[in-house]
Design a protein around this motif. Structure first.
Motif, short mmCIF file in Angstrom:
data_model
loop_
_atom_site.label_atom_id
_atom_site.label_comp_id
_atom_site.label_asym_id
_atom_site.label_seq_id
_atom_site.Cartn_x
_atom_site.Cartn_y
_atom_site.Cartn_z
N ARG A 117 34.13 55.57 30.29
CA ARG A 117 34.40 54.66 31.38
C ARG A 117 35.50 53.78 31.03
NH1 ARG A 117 28.50 53.12 33.68
NH2 ARG A 117 28.16 54.92 34.76
N ARG A 118 35.58 53.31 29.71
CA ARG A 118 36.64 52.52 29.15
C ARG A 118 38.01 53.39 29.41
NH1 ARG A 118 36.19 47.85 27.15
NH2 ARG A 118 34.25 46.80 26.59
N GLN A 119 37.98 54.48 28.90
CA GLN A 119 39.07 55.44 29.20
C GLN A 119 39.63 55.63 30.45
OE1 GLN A 119 38.11 59.39 27.36
NE2 GLN A 119 38.30 58.39 25.40
N ARG A 120 38.78 55.59 31.43
CA ARG A 120 39.11 55.79 32.74
C ARG A 120 39.99 54.59 33.19
NH1 ARG A 120 37.05 58.24 36.73
NH2 ARG A 120 36.17 56.45 37.88
N PHE A 121 39.46 53.52 32.79
CA PHE A 121 40.26 52.05 33.09
C PHE A 121 41.54 52.27 32.46
CE2 PHE A 121 41.38 47.83 32.66
CZ PHE A 121 41.24 47.07 33.89
N THR A 122 41.47 52.59 31.09
CA THR A 122 42.79 52.61 30.47
C THR A 122 43.91 53.45 30.90
OG1 THR A 122 41.67 52.18 28.19
CG2 THR A 122 43.82 53.34 28.23
N ILE A 123 43.31 54.76 31.56
CA ILE A 123 44.32 55.93 32.34
C ILE A 123 44.95 55.14 33.54
CG2 ILE A 123 44.44 57.85 33.56
CD1 ILE A 123 42.09 58.85 31.87
N GLY A 124 44.03 54.07 34.17
CA GLY A 124 44.52 53.44 35.48
C GLY A 124 45.61 52.33 34.99
N HIS A 125 45.55 51.82 33.71
CA HIS A 125 46.35 50.62 33.38
C HIS A 125 47.59 51.49 33.02
CE1 HIS A 125 47.09 47.14 30.63
NE2 HIS A 125 47.65 47.93 30.20
N GLU A 126 47.70 52.31 32.40
CA GLU A 126 48.77 53.22 31.76
C GLU A 126 49.47 53.63 33.01
OE1 GLU A 126 49.74 52.53 28.75
OE2 GLU A 126 47.89 51.69 28.06
N LEU A 127 48.74 53.84 34.04
CA LEU A 127 49.25 54.55 35.20
C LEU A 127 50.25 53.70 36.10
CD1 LEU A 127 49.67 57.24 36.94
CD2 LEU A 127 47.20 56.32 38.03
N ALA A 128 49.71 52.27 35.94
CA ALA A 128 50.45 51.42 36.52
C ALA A 128 51.79 51.13 35.69
CB ALA A 128 49.55 49.85 36.75
N HIS A 129 51.84 50.97 34.41
CA HIS A 129 53.02 50.74 33.82
C HIS A 129 53.88 52.07 34.35
CE1 HIS A 129 51.35 47.79 31.16
NE2 HIS A 129 50.87 48.44 30.53
N PHE A 130 53.32 53.20 34.60
CA PHE A 130 54.37 54.43 34.82
C PHE A 130 54.79 54.16 36.45
CE2 PHE A 130 54.65 58.67 36.59
CZ PHE A 130 55.67 59.05 35.82
N GLU A 161 27.88 51.89 37.81
CA GLU A 161 27.59 53.53 37.90
C GLU A 161 28.06 54.15 38.80
OE1 GLU A 161 24.97 55.33 36.15
OE2 GLU A 161 25.05 53.96 34.80
N LYS A 162 28.17 53.64 40.13
CA LYS A 162 28.70 54.18 41.26
C LYS A 162 30.12 54.48 41.09
CE LYS A 162 29.31 53.92 46.31
NZ LYS A 162 29.04 53.04 47.49
N TYR A 163 30.89 53.64 40.85
CA TYR A 163 32.38 53.78 40.50
C TYR A 163 32.67 54.30 38.99
CZ TYR A 163 32.72 51.22 45.22
OH TYR A 163 32.47 50.96 46.17
N ASP A 164 31.78 54.54 38.14
CA ASP A 164 32.06 54.88 36.99
C ASP A 164 33.08 54.24 36.00
OD1 ASP A 164 31.22 56.91 35.00
OD2 ASP A 164 32.70 58.18 35.82
N THR A 165 32.60 53.09 36.18
CA THR A 165 33.49 51.98 35.26
C THR A 165 32.68 51.39 34.25
OG1 THR A 165 33.13 50.15 36.57
CG2 THR A 165 34.99 51.41 37.39
N SER A 166 33.30 50.60 33.42
CA SER A 166 32.53 49.91 32.33
C SER A 166 32.02 48.53 33.21
CB SER A 166 33.69 49.28 31.27
OG SER A 166 34.57 48.30 31.85
N LYS A 167 30.96 48.03 32.45
CA LYS A 167 30.37 46.81 33.14
C LYS A 167 31.19 45.82 33.20
CE LYS A 167 25.83 48.05 31.27
NZ LYS A 167 26.21 49.20 30.16
N GLU A 168 32.30 45.45 31.96
CA GLU A 168 33.19 44.54 32.04
C GLU A 168 34.17 44.90 33.29
OE1 GLU A 168 32.48 46.37 29.65
OE2 GLU A 168 32.44 45.24 27.91
N ALA A 169 34.53 45.93 33.56
CA ALA A 169 35.49 46.14 34.70
C ALA A 169 34.80 45.74 35.98
CB ALA A 169 36.05 47.29 34.68
N ALA A 170 33.49 46.42 36.24
CA ALA A 170 32.60 46.24 37.54
C ALA A 170 32.51 44.51 37.56
CB ALA A 170 31.57 46.88 37.32
N ALA A 171 32.30 43.89 36.43
CA ALA A 171 31.87 42.37 36.39
C ALA A 171 33.11 41.76 37.29
CB ALA A 171 31.60 42.01 35.20
N ARG A 172 34.24 41.99 36.72
CA ARG A 172 35.66 41.51 37.07
C ARG A 172 35.83 41.37 38.65
NH1 ARG A 172 39.54 39.75 33.44
NH2 ARG A 172 38.76 40.76 31.81
#
Ligand SMILES: [Zn+2]
Length: 296
Positions: free
Chosen positions: A78-91, A164-175
């Motif tokens: 789940r953290r990796q998914r957020f990281t992929i999104g983050h790096e995709l933004a830089h791209f 769970e539903k969005y398959d993200t970390s609790k931190e990302a969902a909390a934000r």
């Protein structure tokens, strides 16, 4: 999945970029297939690698014609998914350029950068934007708001369900939860009774705690005992335990905490006059029942 980069070329802000992608993929599946999106916009490879202090990276050329995304192989999926999104933004965001060369290397704290300060430097601004893109892409605002609105109790149970539903970390969902919910809310992350960090929505007052400071002892988070996986009730507590600005410190707020593994706790704080009143009435009711019961 097909996404035209040409049609995204003029979209410079994280939010408009996400809108542009959603426009091209109107039936975006949930959880959002972030890897497929990356591959559709010329990311040729996503590689998990090990390196200390590093969470994600992007290797590209000057024109950003294509790129390779690196993720920390030690991190959860789940953290990796957020990281992929983050790096995709830089791209995808044209103004994002690496400090030197053609390589972005991002740390855990880069993944947590948030804020709206105009004074932040260019490098920090890029990290903040990358996080905004990733949060927006993985949890599209319209869908997430709909989930919040549909719920009768916008509490921690809902937040955990959305992670769970969005398959993200609790931190990302909390934000995202604090950003999009109507009730002014904050979430606090702590470990072994010490503050780690907090995220809060715009209308929630500042929480003046620093990293490693003890969690206030009058708070529910400090008092609640249970075992891993336990979720407390939502309870009213005196505001001064968490905030020091008037009028909030003189009022009550709602608090709920979730016991994670290894001493981690996730806490939700909310300002909701009606719910606070209700929580207090329930307490009064519980107290008034006891003597009556004894008399019989
Ligand atoms: Zn970054």
């Amino acid at each position: 999945m097909e996404i035209s980069r040409m049609d995204l070329a003029d979209l410079g802000s994280p939010e408009t970029l996400v809108q542009g992608i959603l426009k091209q993929v109107p039936d975006m599946p949930i959880p959002v297939p972030i890897e497929a999106i990356a591959r559709a916009v010329d990311i040729t490879e996503i590689a998990a690698i090990g390196a200390s202090g590093f969470e994600g990276g992007l290797i590209t050329d000057r024109e950003k014609s294509e790129g390779v995304i690196l993720v920390n192989r030690e991190s959860s999926r789940r953290r990796q998914r957020f990281t992929i999104g983050h790096e995709l933004a830089h791209f995808l965001i044209p103004s994002h350029l690496p400090q030197e060369g053609t390589k972005f290397m991002c740390t855990v704290s880069d993944m947590q950068e948030s804020g709206t300060s105009k004074a932040m430097d260019r490098a920090t601004r890029m990290e903040v934007e990358a996080n905004r893109f990733s949060g927006n892409m993985l949890m599209p605002a319209t869908l997430f708001r709909h989930d919040l609105a549909r719920s009768t109790a916008p509490d921690l149970e809902l937040l955990l369900g959305l992670a769970e539903k969005y398959d993200t970390s609790k931190e990302a969902a909390a934000r995202r939860f604090c950003e999009l919910i109507d009730t002014p809310s904050a979430t606090v992350f702590s470990k072994d009774g010490k503050f780690v960090y907090a995220v809060w929505g715009q209308s929630f007052p500042f929480i003046p705690l620093r990293r490693d400071e003890p969690i206030p002892n009058g708070s529910l988070t400090a008092r609640f005992s249970g075992s891993e996986g336990d979720l407390s009730n939502m309870d009213a507590v005196d505001g001064h335990w968490w905030v020091d600005v008037k009028p909030y410190c003189d009022r009550q707020l709602l608090e709920q905490t979730f016991l994670q593994i290894n001493g981690y706790r996730l806490t939700l704080l909310q300002l909701d006059e009606e719910e606070i009143e209700e929580a207090n009435e329930e307490d009064d009711l519980a107290e008034s029942y006891t003597p009556r019961f004894r008399r019989r």
